[in-house]
Design a protein around this motif. Structure first.
Motif, PDB file in Angstrom:
ATOM      1  N   GLU A  60       9.023  11.358   0.689  1.00 17.22           N
ATOM      2  CA  GLU A  60       7.901  10.495   1.070  1.00 17.22           C
ATOM      3  C   GLU A  60       8.369   9.340   1.957  1.00 17.22           C
ATOM      4  O   GLU A  60       7.726   8.998   2.956  1.00 17.22           O
ATOM      5  N   ASP A  74       2.211   6.823  -6.816  1.00 20.34           N
ATOM      6  CA  ASP A  74       1.171   7.732  -7.334  1.00 20.34           C
ATOM      7  C   ASP A  74       1.524   9.190  -7.053  1.00 20.34           C
ATOM      8  O   ASP A  74       1.336  10.064  -7.920  1.00 20.34           O
ATOM      9  N   ARG A  75       2.045   9.461  -5.861  1.00 16.30           N
ATOM     10  CA  ARG A  75       2.382  10.843  -5.528  1.00 16.30           C
ATOM     11  C   ARG A  75       3.539  11.347  -6.391  1.00 16.30           C
ATOM     12  O   ARG A  75       3.540  12.499  -6.834  1.00 16.30           O
ATOM     13  N   ARG A  93       0.831  -1.202   0.000  1.00 15.19           N
ATOM     14  CA  ARG A  93       0.000   0.000   0.000  1.00 15.19           C
ATOM     15  C   ARG A  93       0.864   1.251   0.000  1.00 15.19           C
ATOM     16  O   ARG A  93       0.586   2.220  -0.728  1.00 15.19           O
ATOM     17  N   TYR A 115       2.410   1.784  -3.551  1.00 16.71           N
ATOM     18  CA  TYR A 115       1.483   2.378  -4.503  1.00 16.71           C
ATOM     19  C   TYR A 115       1.238   3.860  -4.198  1.00 16.71           C
ATOM     20  O   TYR A 115       1.174   4.688  -5.123  1.00 16.71           O
ATOM     21  N   ASP A 116       1.102   4.191  -2.927  1.00 16.74           N
ATOM     22  CA  ASP A 116       0.876   5.599  -2.563  1.00 16.74           C
ATOM     23  C   ASP A 116       2.063   6.468  -2.976  1.00 16.74           C
ATOM     24  O   ASP A 116       1.888   7.560  -3.540  1.00 16.74           O
TER      25      ASP A 116
END
Length: 294
Positions: A83, A37-38, A30, A33-34
């Motif tokens: 991130e 995408d960011r 998860r 993917y986050d």
């Protein structure tokens, strides 16, 4: 199968994924993917410009060739590390996520099973699995290691666009069953600090980059040290005691000695029993011939 289309290829892989249990793996996927995408959103690449394939512990993105590769690299070099720091700061040790990344370009086709086909894609996957990239991530204190293909470096990176420093990338060679592949690693090449301190590591069997050639201080050890420059002779105390405890007669000379126009080298003991004529120079002084006024 569709006709091959030129694409930018992005691969991101989770380090030590198989060492986690099912709950941890679900959480890490998860987060992967986050973060992906960011980063793509930051680069201005929306869902209409990319295709995604899931590989369990990694994600593959085929990005439209019209999307900005420079913006993608800039996001990977800035947004992804930020991130990862934010996520890992609040995560437990078992939930820490560290990523390896590859950016390449080339032609990719899609078969009737929705699978991706292309030698350029195969090369990108081999770069993702390369030991030099794995070692780079292991040796770094941050949580991201990135390399790009040789073609992408030549087309984009070497031009030193803002936010994508060309001098931050270093050429490395990656072994593959089809021969060595050239790639460009962002940041320090694994083992560089140790190599600079003690010379190249032995037994690795891998070319970890164009670190250049140099000579270690003091030479290689396979040639004799140079002789010291000749200087004035010096007289040392008499030789040590002989077998019966009696001092050996005569002075001991060390270094070159000029006698009668000739030079004696090395250690010379017990210069007795011979007549010496001509000028004798000892330690900068001068002794004249017998019969000559001192």
């Amino acid at each position: 199968m569709t006709d091959p289309v030129n694409r930018t290829i992005l691969l991101l892989d989770i380090e030590r994924f198989s060492h986690r249990d099912d709950v941890e793996q679900a959480y890490l996927r998860r987060m992967l993917y986050d973060i992906t995408d960011r980063a793509l959103h930051s680069a201005g690449i929306d869902e209409t410009l990319r295709l995604r394939a899931d590989r369990g512990d990694s994600v593959m993105e085929l990005i439209d060739a019209n999307a900005s590769v420079t913006a993608l690299l800039r996001a990977l070099l800035t947004e992804v590390p930020a991130e990862l720091r934010a996520v890992n700061r609040m995560a437990s040790s078992s939930a820490q996520i560290r990523l390896r990344g590859v950016v390449a370009n080339g032609f990719v086709a899609i078969d009737k099973h929705a699978g991706w086909v292309g030698s350029d894609l195969n090369h990108a996957c081999r770069l993702l699995d390369a030991e030099v990239l794995r070692d780079a991530l292991r040796e770094r204190s941050d949580d991201f290691a990135l390399c790009v293909s040789d073609a992408l470096y030549a087309g984009v990176v070497r031009h030193d666009h803002p936010g994508v420093p060309a001098d931050g990338f270093h050429r490395v060679s990656v072994a593959s069953k089809n021969g060595p592949l050239t790639a460009w690693l962002y940041g320090p090449v694994p083992g560089t600090a140790a190599d600079e301190a003690s010379g190249p590591a032995l037994g690795t069997g891998a070319d970890h980059g164009d670190t250049g050639e140099g000579k270690a201080p003091g030479g290689s050890g396979d040639r004799p040290a140079p002789l010291p420059a000749p200087g004035p002779a010096t007289a040392t105390p008499a030789a040590p005691e002989g077998r019966w405890g009696v001092m050996a007669p005569g002075p001991c000379f060390r270094g070159p000695v000029t006698i009668g126009g000739g030079t004696v080298h090395g250690d010379q003991n017990n210069l007795t029993g011979n007549q010496i004529t001509g000028d004798i120079h000892l330690g900068g002084g001068r002794r004249r011939e017998r019969g000559e006024e001192a």
